[in-house]
Structure formats: structure tokens, C-alpha cells
Design an enzyme around this catalytic site. Structure first.
Site, short mmCIF file in Angstrom:
data_model
loop_
_atom_site.label_atom_id
_atom_site.label_comp_id
_atom_site.label_asym_id
_atom_site.label_seq_id
_atom_site.Cartn_x
_atom_site.Cartn_y
_atom_site.Cartn_z
N PRO C 136 36.71 45.43 41.21
CA PRO C 136 35.67 44.41 41.27
C PRO C 136 35.85 43.20 40.58
O PRO C 136 36.32 43.18 39.21
CB PRO C 136 34.40 45.03 40.82
CG PRO C 136 34.61 46.43 40.73
CD PRO C 136 36.02 46.52 40.29
N HIS C 137 35.84 42.05 41.15
CA HIS C 137 36.22 40.85 40.40
C HIS C 137 35.25 39.50 41.04
O HIS C 137 35.11 39.67 42.03
CB HIS C 137 37.39 40.62 40.46
CG HIS C 137 37.93 40.32 41.88
ND1 HIS C 137 39.07 41.49 42.25
CD2 HIS C 137 38.02 39.36 42.61
CE1 HIS C 137 39.24 41.05 43.48
NE2 HIS C 137 38.79 39.84 43.91
N PRO C 138 34.85 38.39 40.34
CA PRO C 138 34.24 37.54 40.66
C PRO C 138 35.10 36.67 41.68
O PRO C 138 36.49 36.81 41.39
CB PRO C 138 33.79 36.69 39.69
CG PRO C 138 34.12 37.45 38.26
CD PRO C 138 35.06 38.55 38.78
#
Lengths: 557, 276, 228
Positions: C136-138
């Protein structure tokens, strides 16, 4: 002292010196005329211009080893290509040689020689003070302006001619010192020779008919200009076909001029005497004879200059121009005898402006020169018209003026602030990008892909690691099809992919030629290879940066 | 980038000796010879602040048919690749070509415009002088007969031009691996002064590494000391390093050197800029 | 002022040959004496500005941003931390608990911003890259949030369906937070290098001790630095 002030001061000095040179030539011509006037009656005199031209060419070739050229184009070449460097010997060589040619009766003018000599004085003064090229060019301009201003006693014409023809750039930095030099040159001439206007005349009443008639005159002068230009070049080529020593050629040309002069003495020398008569309106010969005189003067000038004599075309232009003006006037009078035209002297004057503008393709020079040497400001309206139209018509037929034609043909017509000048100044050595990674031909594709990862370029030169010899190029596009096929990584060698038939550039090539090749082949970059060694790449992408920099540096002051 | 040396070839026995010297020089230093076989008796060289017209001695135009073959033969005989021939691109007048001035070296005989009978010790022609004065490249003035040199000798008087000559000497020695000897003739300087000059020019380390012997002559006249310079050395020296006045009064070192030494000389002018 | 010609050329970021020519032609307010250039500092700066060039003296080189140092995996994981038994049944829930568990996030606002951007990213497309791993990452770098570059390894309490590419449930998250897009890509590429390695995947499935995981990552860093 501030640089600009210093330049103006030196410019004035150069103006004075070149003014003196002009006065010296003038005095020399007067002396020759005086010395030879007693002989004018003998029939064998036709050899005199021959001897003059022969001595003049011998002096130029053997005496000072000048490598004779026309004079003005050489100055323009040096200004545009070498920052105005001229040889010291040019400061006096043309003065002496043209004095011999013209004084003995050759049909040529003293103006180009004094311009050359003034320019050379300016250049050598600049060299003495170790000035930079821009200042040197300004001083070359100063010399030429001072000389022309002095020989015609016409400061504005000196200034305008220099800016239009020699320097080619209207900027305050140039104009101020050149204007000062012009004043200095004219002043020297006035002090030493008296304040004289070359061709004084009666007051002309110029009406609307004369202005309209000037349009027709412009066509005539343009045609005559073209005829003169062609004749000059034609006779030069023609004389070159004879396998004779140059001095024999000059002698023969001079003799032909002398023979013409036996019948029509008006064509000999610079011919200012007949101009004076025409402008005053006291020139007797009728239309037919005038027509003949136009042709004879053109022939005499071509035989003098084209066969090896030394001198300028300014004075012959003025003579032919005034003949043409006179001819046109008499022709009109014959057609409409009742027409109330202005005095024919006015047309002689307009004709001069038309011919000078047409030959030099420099309308302003024509206008100001004629206004100044005749003091006839009231003729300014038809004068502008004739000059402008004559220039335009000649330009349509002969795209380059008489002075510039050779330069254009050799690709050396580099005026300031033009594309050609910027390209000529930028050298390949300044543009080459050397941060390319070279690869050997024995490299495997897999290794090569790692090289690509670490490089930010699209081109990779293949170079023999031992001898350093350039072998070919690989473009990223060449390997794109194999890029995602790991099977090929270990089996394909670069020599199987590389392009061996590559267009290369030598480090000493001219940029304009290289760009022409790039455009012709649709290339965006080319490897620079000198003596089989890869040096770097030049690409259009970086060229734009450098070109812009150069353009800004050359145009913004 | 490859360095180039301009050689103006004359197709005579004398010219052959000159080209042999040039070729030897090029071979030792891995330079490419660029040969100009003149088509015209004159040419111009536009330097930064001077334009030099060279009127060649008429023998330069002799036997143009075999010139190219002879030149190639001489150069290749020295073990160099096929030389390149220079063709002028620009002309000031139709018979007056311009030669570029961006070479790294140039070979000039002692006199280029006068008759070859004048070529001898004690005479350097006015054109060659002007080239030396204006050029950014060093000028090789070869001895009259081909003679390989096996060491490099630098005359180091201490002037700024002599520093340039020394720097060039060190570079040459590094490039061709031949021993370097330095000769100094102190006019008013002591050994310590020389050390300071070297230190200031940043040459101390190179000097210690490359210089085989350093002789400082004292007490004897300069001309007498020239005998110490090995007969088979390439002599590197600076020219016109002093101001104009001083030169008029005392003459330059070059004048004395060239009147007494027959060695091939590499002369560094005041406008020389380092290339190697 | 006086500078050597080549230093002077460097100040203007132009080739020496060009500068020499400009001086010779008198196009630049500087004079050449021997190998040096003499010029007035202010006049030259003014000239450079009007000619679209830059001129800065060697001692006043503008504060170049030090070329941003690229993180190694071990540095990033040191900052981010390793967490176990992250609870939750859905993607949102696991991400919520992971973000709550992470220690180096600063303020609560930053934490909420991170959570929202992570969820927004998941809704666009799953970050489950297969073999039970999700990253997960922005979507855009959180450059102004005050969160430093980091990577947190979060082992889940129980596998969760992440709609991963290979449809396998996910048991470990690597939460990637980067301040610049370059840093993000750099870390992601390093991580993907590890995840291609079967021994690393095997290690992950055994929920290794923090020390073991760190050592393993340091080993990969070593290999990557050696140019593999």
C-alpha cells in the site's frame, strides 16, 4: 578611460589618417594629369593607359605581393570572417596602383582604393592597440568612412556607405565612432583642398513632371547598371581565358581603353570633368553620341578593371549614370518637344544616383552621395524615387550586388546578426558533447543493456578498445526489438547490431555544411570523428541551446 | 582528441629533410602530420590580433605532380599512417588562400619566404618570427638535415615564457618518455629564485619527477654555455618573453640560441596556450 | 577580478573555446591577459542576466540541493518499523490498524491523511502484487505532510483478501511512504527486487523476527549496491 570614448578618440585619429590618404591620392592624380596633359595630342598615346595598367598590376603583384582583389569585397570578407584583420601593405598599395591606372587614363575611380586603404589603416591601428574584434571592425569602418568622406567631401555619404556596405550593422556602438571619423576625414580634406563641392550647378526647379519622369529614368539606370555589372564580370572571365602573363593582359586591356579614348576622350580617367559639364548643362554632344558614350564608358571600364587595372567602380558609375540621365532627358525631349521638363543637368544628377544605387544595391548611399556632391537638396524627391526603384529592379535581376556577388558565391556573405554569421562563428569543437559511453564490438547484448541503464543517451559509439578506432554506432532504436527478449541477451553481440555505414562529421567541418547534411538525411545527431577517433556527438537538441546563446550574445548589446 | 601538426611541404631534397624531421617529431609524440602542398605562392594566416601573409619561396611550388607521393612515402617510411593533406577552404582573394591557425604544432624552416640559400644559423626569416609571435601553437624549426633526437633540452631563464617552455618540455618528456634536461643561465637570479618560480607555477613536483639533470651555468657567457646542450636533443625554448623595450636593448634569448645551436628547436611564443 | 580562463568558462557553464571566441570578438565584457580573464564582477553578472546565461563565481556556487540521497531498504525499514498481528478483515480495516501501529508518522492529522490516501489508492486498484504481499502506498508523494520517507513491514493477524493479482489472500503489507516520486520508485524497485527472490518470499511466510528480516534486507541492499 571608458571604452567607448577611447574608441571614438581612436576613430577620429583613424579618420584623419584615412583622410590624409585620400588627399594624397587626389594630389597624385592631379599631378599625373598635369604631367601627362602636354602629351595629349600624340596619336600613339593610346598605349599610355596600357603602360599605366601594366605598371599598376606589376606593382601590386611583384612589388607588394598583394594578391590583387577588387578591394571592397576583401574588406567585407575580412570584416565578416576575421574580425576586420587587414594587412598593413593594403594601406598604401592600392593608392599607388590606382594612381598609376587612373592617372594614365584608365577608366576607374579612386574611391575603392581609398576605402581599402582607410580600412587597412583602421585595422592596423586596432591591431597596434590590441583591440577586440568588435572595436576593430568599428575602426575599419572609421577608416573607410573617413576616406570616402575626404575624397568626395561628403561626410554623410561616407557614414552611410560604410554602414550599408562595409559593416552591415546599424547600431549606436558603430555609428558614433564612424560618424566622428567621417567628420574628421571631411575636415582634413576641406583644410587641405578647400571647401569644394565637386559638381556645382544652377538651381533646378523640380516639378511634378520631373518626378514622374524619374520613374522612367530608374528603369533606364537599372538596365545600364545590369549591363555594367555583366560587362565587368564578363570581361574578367574573358581575359582569364588568355594564357598570358597578368601584366601583358593588363597592358592589352589598357591599350584598348586608350584606343577608345582616342576617339572619345570623355571615357578616360575618372571622368569628373564631363560630369561637371553635364550637371551644369553645358555638355554639347547630341543624343546619338551620348548613347555611344554610355556604351564606350562601360567598355572602357570593363577593359580597365576586368583585365588587371586597379581602381574602383564608383567614379565610372557616376560618369555612366550622368550619361544615362542625359540620354534619357534628350530622348524625352525628342518624343515630346514641348514638354516643360527641368534642366538636363538635373537628370544627369538623377542618373548618377540611379546607377550608384543600382550597382551597389545600396539606395541610401546613392541618395546621400549625390545630395552631398552636388549640394542639390531640391532634387531630393525624384532622387529618392530613382534610387529606390533602381535598387529594386537591379535586385530582381542580380540578387547580389557587384561587391557581394563573389562572396555570395563562395558562401562568405556573412552579415552581422544573420543566421549565416551565427553558424559560421559556432565551431563543431564548441558544440561536441563528449559525455558518450563507448562500447566494444565484442560486447554481449546483456551487458550492453546494463550500460544503457546507466547512461542517459540514445547513441552509443562502437570503438575498438585497443586501437581506439571508430567502428560504428548503435542507436537505442536499433536494439528496441530485442530489448525484452532475454534469450538474446547472451547470444547476440553488438557487432551484429551496430550500424557501420554512419555519416560522420570532422571536427574542422563548417557547421552550416553539417546542418545541411543533417537536413538532407533527416538526422538529428551525428558522431564527430577525427582521424578515425571518436570525439563526441553533435545533436540538434543541444545546438538549439548554443544557437540561442550565440544569437543573443551577437544581437543584444 | 588527436593532435595535429601542420607541415608545408616542398618537393625538394631540402624539403625532404624537413618533412623527415616533422615525421620523426610526430612519431615520437604520436601526433598526426597534416601536410599542405601549396598551390599558390602566397597564403594568409589570420591570428588573433595579426594577419600574416606568407610569400613562399618559389621552390615550394616545384614538381607538384610527385609531391603528394613523395610526402606520403616519407611519412609512411617513418612508420606513421598515411598522412592527411590539407586543402584550403577559404580564400581572401582567388589566389590567396587562408590557412587556419588551430593546429597544435607547426613546422617552419628558418626562413619560409626567402631563398633557401639563406637558411643557416643566425637567420630566422621575418615571416617565421611573426608566426612565432602570434601563434598559439609552438613552432618547430628543424635543423637543416634530418637527425633524430634522443632527449629534450629546455632553456629555462625564469621568464613567464620560459615557464611555458618548461611546462611544454615536461609534457613532451612525459608523452614520449625521453629524458629531459634543463639548462638555466641566471642573469640576476639565484637557485632559490628558480625554486620559487617553479613553486609558484605549480611545477615543482613535475620538475622533480621528470627532469634528469638541471644545469645552472654561471660565470661563463651564454653563447659559450650552449656547448653543454647535447647535440642530439630537441631544444625547447620560449621566445619574445620580455617586453619590447627590453628586447630592443638586450636582444632575446632566442636570437643568441639560434645563432649558435644547430639543434632542432621547438619555439614557444608569447601567445602559446597549452595543448598537451 | 581575475580568473583563469577555464575557471571563468566554468562559471558561465560554456566551453572554453566559446568563451575565448567571445572575448576575442568583444562580445563579453571581459579581457584576456595571458591565460587569465579580467572582468568586473557586477558588470559580468548584469551581462549574463541580459543574455540568458548564468554566471556564478566558484566560491559562491549556489546552494545546490545535495543530490537527494537514495534510501536503502534497511534505512527505510528502520524508520518505518516492523509490526506483527495487524488486525482486520477488510482492506480498510487492515490499513487502518497498520497506520495506527506505525510509530513515525508524527501528528494525528498526518496519520489520517496517510490513511485516506492509502485507501483511495486501493480503491483505484489493488496493491496486492501477488504471493501474499501487498504494498500500500499513496498515489502521489506526501511531500508536505511532515512524514519522512519510510517503509513499514506489517504482518497480518490473518490473511485478508486484497483482490490481489493472483487472487491469493495477503498476509504481509509493506507500507511505502515517500516524499518524492523518485524516492518512491527507487524504494519500490528495490523492494520488488527482493520479492522476486524465492528465499525472501519463504522468509516472509514464516513471520521472521525483526532482526532476521533486517539482516535479510541489508543483504539485498548489499547485492543491489554492488550493481546487480
Amino acid at each position: 578611460m571608458d571604452d567607448r570614448l577611447l574608441l571614438i578618440a581612436i576613430g577620429a585619429l583613424v579618420g584623419v589618417c584615412s583622410g590624409l590618404a585620400a588627399v594624397a591620392l587626389n594630389t597624385g592624380l592631379h599631378f599625373m594629369a598635369g604631367a601627362l596633359s602636354g602629351l595629349r595630342t600624340h596619336w600613339w598615346l593610346f598605349v599610355l593607359p596600357g603602360i599605366g595598367a601594366m605598371l599598376s598590376s606589376l606593382f601590386l603583384e611583384k612589388g607588394v605581393r598583394e594578391g590583387a582583389g577588387h578591394g571592397v569585397p576583401e574588406v567585407v570578407y575580412s570584416v565578416s570572417r576575421h574580425g576586420g584583420l587587414l594587412r598593413l601593405r593594403s594601406a598604401f598599395s592600392r593608392l599607388i596602383s590606382s594612381c598609376l591606372t587612373i592617372g594614365s587614363g584608365g577608366s576607374a575611380g579612386p574611391e575603392a582604393p581609398v576605402v581599402m586603404s582607410g580600412a587597412s589603416i583602421g585595422s592596423n591601428v586596432a591591431q597596434f592597440f590590441s583591440l577586440n574584434e568588435r572595436q576593430r571592425i568599428a575602426l575599419v569602418g572609421c577608416g573607410s568612412a573617413g576616406a570616402l568622406a575626404a575624397i568626395f567631401n561628403a561626410p554623410i555619404a561616407g557614414l552611410v556607405f560604410t554602414i550599408e556596405i562595409i559593416v552591415g550593422e546599424w547600431s549606436a556602438r558603430n555609428i558614433v565612432p564612424i560618424a566622428v571619423a567621417s567628420v574628421a576625414g571631411a575636415q582634413v580634406s576641406r583644410l587641405l583642398q578647400g571647401k569644394q563641392i565637386a559638381f556645382t550647378h544652377l538651381r533646378f526647379e523640380v516639378g511634378i513632371t520631373a518626378t514622374l519622369a524619374a520613374i522612367g529614368l530608374a528603369v533606364v539606370t537599372a538596365l545600364v547598371s545590369i549591363a555594367l555589372t555583366r560587362a565587368l564580370r564578363g570581361s574578367h572571365h574573358f581575359s582569364g581565358k588568355f594564357p598570358l602573363p597578368f601584366w601583358v593582359r593588363a597592358f592589352l586591356g589598357g591599350c584598348v581603353v586608350g584606343a577608345i579614348g582616342l576617339m572619345l576622350p570623355e571615357v578616360l580617367g575618372e571622368g569628373y570633368h564631363s560630369i561637371r559639364q553635364m550637371v551644369e548643362g553645358s555638355f554639347a554632344p547630341g543624343l546619338g553620341l551620348v548613347l555611344l558614350l554610355v556604351a564606350a564608358k562601360i567598355a572602357a571600364t570593363s577593359f580597365t578593371l576586368g583585365w588587371g587595372g586597379s581602381g574602383g567602380i564608383f567614379a565610372p558609375c557616376l560618369v555612366i549614370g550622368s550619361f544615362s540621365g542625359l540620354m534619357y532627358h534628350r530622348f524625352l525631349e525628342m518624343l515630346w518637344p514641348g514638354l516643360s521638363l527641368v534642366n538636363e543637368g538635373c537628370f544627369a544628377l538623377l542618373g548618377m544616383a540611379g546607377l550608384v544605387s543600382g550597382i551597389l544595391q545600396a539606395p541610401l548611399t546613392g541618395i546621400f552621395l549625390i545630395v552631398e556632391i552636388t549640394g542639390g537638396y531640391e532634387t531630393i524627391l525624384p532622387l529618392i524615387l530613382v534610387s529606390a526603384l533602381s535598387t529594386t529592379i537591379c535586385h530582381a535581376w542580380e540578387p547580389a550586388s557587384f561587391y557581394f556577388r563573389d562572396l555570395v558565391e563562395k558562401g562568405q556573405y556573412l552579415r552581422p546578426r544573420t543566421d549565416a554569421k551565427v553558424l559560421a562563428d559556432l565551431s563543431i569543437a564548441e558544440l561536441v558533447e563528449t559525455d558518450c559511453k563507448t562500447v566494444p564490438r565484442s560486447m554481449r547484448l546483456g551487458e550492453f543493456i546494463r550500460v544503457i541503464q546507466q547512461s542517459h543517451r540514445n547513441y552509443f559509439p562502437v570503438v575498438d578498445p585497443e586501437t581506439g578506432q571508430f567502428e560504428g554506432m548503435i542507436h537505442l532504436d536499433d536494439i528496441r526489438p530485442y530489448l525484452f527478449d532475454p534469450l538474446l541477451y547472451e547470444t547476440v553481440f553488438l557487432e551484429q547490431i551496430m550500424e557501420t555505414d554512419v555519416e560522420t562529421v570532422d571536427i574542422h567541418d563548417e557547421l552550416s555544411g553539417v546542418l545541411a547534411r543533417m537536413d538532407a538525411k533527416g538526422l538529428f545527431s551525428m558522431p564527430v570523428v577525427s582521424a578515425d577517433r571518436f570525439i563526441g556527438m553533435i545533436s540538434k537538441a543541444t545546438l538549439l541551446d548554443k544557437y540561442r546563446n550565440e544569437l543573443m550574445v551577437q544581437t543584444l548589446h | 582528441m588527436e593532435m595535429q601538426m601542420l607541415h608545408i611541404f616542398r618537393n625538394t631534397p631540402l624539403g625532404r629533410e624537413m618533412l623527415l624531421q616533422s615525421a620523426y617529431f610526430c612519431k615520437q609524440l604520436e601526433i598526426l602530420p597534416l601536410i599542405y602542398i601549396p598551390d599558390y605562392i602566397k597564403f594568409l594566416m589570420y591570428f588573433e590580433n595579426d594577419v600574416v601573409q606568407v610569400d613562399l619561396d618559389a621552390s615550394y611550388l616545384k614538381a607538384p605532380d610527385s609531391a603528394k607521393a613523395h610526402a606520403s612515402e616519407i611519412v609512411q617510411g617513418m612508420g606513421l599512417p598515411q598522412p592527411r593533406f590539407f586543402a584550403p577552404k577559404h580564400f581572401t582573394a582567388s589566389t590567396l588562400p587562408d590557412l587556419p591557425v588551430d593546429f597544435d604544432f607547426m613546422c617552419c624552416p628558418r626562413s619560409i619566404s626567402d631563398l633557401s640559400s639563406k637558411i643557416g644559423l643566425g637567420y630566422i626569416g621575418p615571416r617565421v618570427r611573426r608566426i612565432v609571435k602570434s601563434a598559439r601553437f609552438p613552432v618547430l624549426i628543424p635543423s637543416a638535415v634530418y637527425k633524430p633526437w634522443t632527449s629534450i633540452a629546455v632553456l629555462f631563464g625564469g621568464s613567464s615564457n620560459a615557464v611555458k617552455a618548461l611546462r611544454l618540455g615536461i609534457r613532451l618528456s612525459r608523452r614520449c618518455g625521453l629524458p629531459l634536461d634543463v639548462f638555466s643561465h641566471p642573469e640576476s637570479r639565484s637557485r632559490q629564485d628558480y625554486e620559487n618560480i617553479l613553486q609558484e607555477a605549480g611545477l615543482k613536483e613535475d620538475f622533480d619527477n621528470y627532469v634528469r639533470t638541471w644545469q645552472i651555468f654561471e660565470n661563463r657567457s651564454f653563447a659559450e654555455n650552449m656547448y653543454e646542450i647535447p647535440h642530439d636533443a630537441l631544444l625547447v625554448l620560449g621566445a619574445y618573453g620580455h617586453g619590447l623595450i627590453k628586447e630592443l636593448l638586450f636582444g632575446s634569448t632566442m636570437e643568441v640560441v639560434q645563432t649558435v645551436t644547430p639543434n632542432s628547436m621547438l619555439i614557444v611564443g608569447p601567445n602559446y596556450r597549452a595543448v598537451i | 577580478m581575475e580568473l583563469k580562463l577555464n575557471e571563468f568558462a566554468r562559471c558561465l557553464q560554456m566551453p572554453v573555446t566559446t568563451i575565448e571566441r567571445w572575448i576575442r570578438q568583444g562580445r563579453i565584457p571581459a579581457k584576456k591577459i595571458g591565460d587569465s580573464c579580467v572582468f568586473s564582477d557586477t558588470a559580468l553578472k548584469k551581462w549574463a542576466r541580459t543574455h540568458n546565461l548564468s554566471f556564478c563565481l566558484p566560491d559562491e556556487k549556489q546552494e545546490e540541493k545535495p543530490d537527494q540521497k537514495m534510501e536503502t531498504l534497511s534505512e527505510a525499514i528502520d524508520r518505518g518499523g516492523i509490526y506483527y498481528d495487524i488486525a482486520g478483515d477488510t482492506v480498510e480495516q487492515v490499513i487502518d490498524s497498520a497506520v495506527s501501529a506505525m510509530q513515525q508518522l508524527g501528528s494525528d492529522t498526518a496519520r489520517r491523511v496517510l490513511y485516506e490516501s492509502l485507501v483511495a489508492r486501493e480503491q483505484m486498484m489493488s496493491t496486492g502484487i501477488g504471493n501474499g504481499v501487498a504494498v500500500p502506498h499513496p498515489r502521489t508523494p506526501l511531500s508536505n505532510s511532515g512524514i519522512a520517507d519510510q517503509m513499514a513491514a506489517c504482518f497480518l493477524e490473518k490473511p485478508v483478501d486484497f483482490k490481489a493479482v493472483d487472487k491469493k489472500p495477503v498476509h504481509v503489507l509493506f507500507v511505502l511512504v515517500a516524499t518524492t516520486a523518485r524516492q518512491h520508485l527507487h524504494l519500490l524497485s528495490r523492494l520488488s527486487f527482493c520479492l522476486r527472490d524465492n528465499s525472501f518470499l519463504a522468509l516472509l511466510s514464516q513471520r521472521p523476527e525483526p532482526e532476521t528480516l533486517r539482516n535479510k534486507m541489508a543483504e539485498f541492499d548489499q547485492r543491489l549496491n554492488n550493481g546487480e
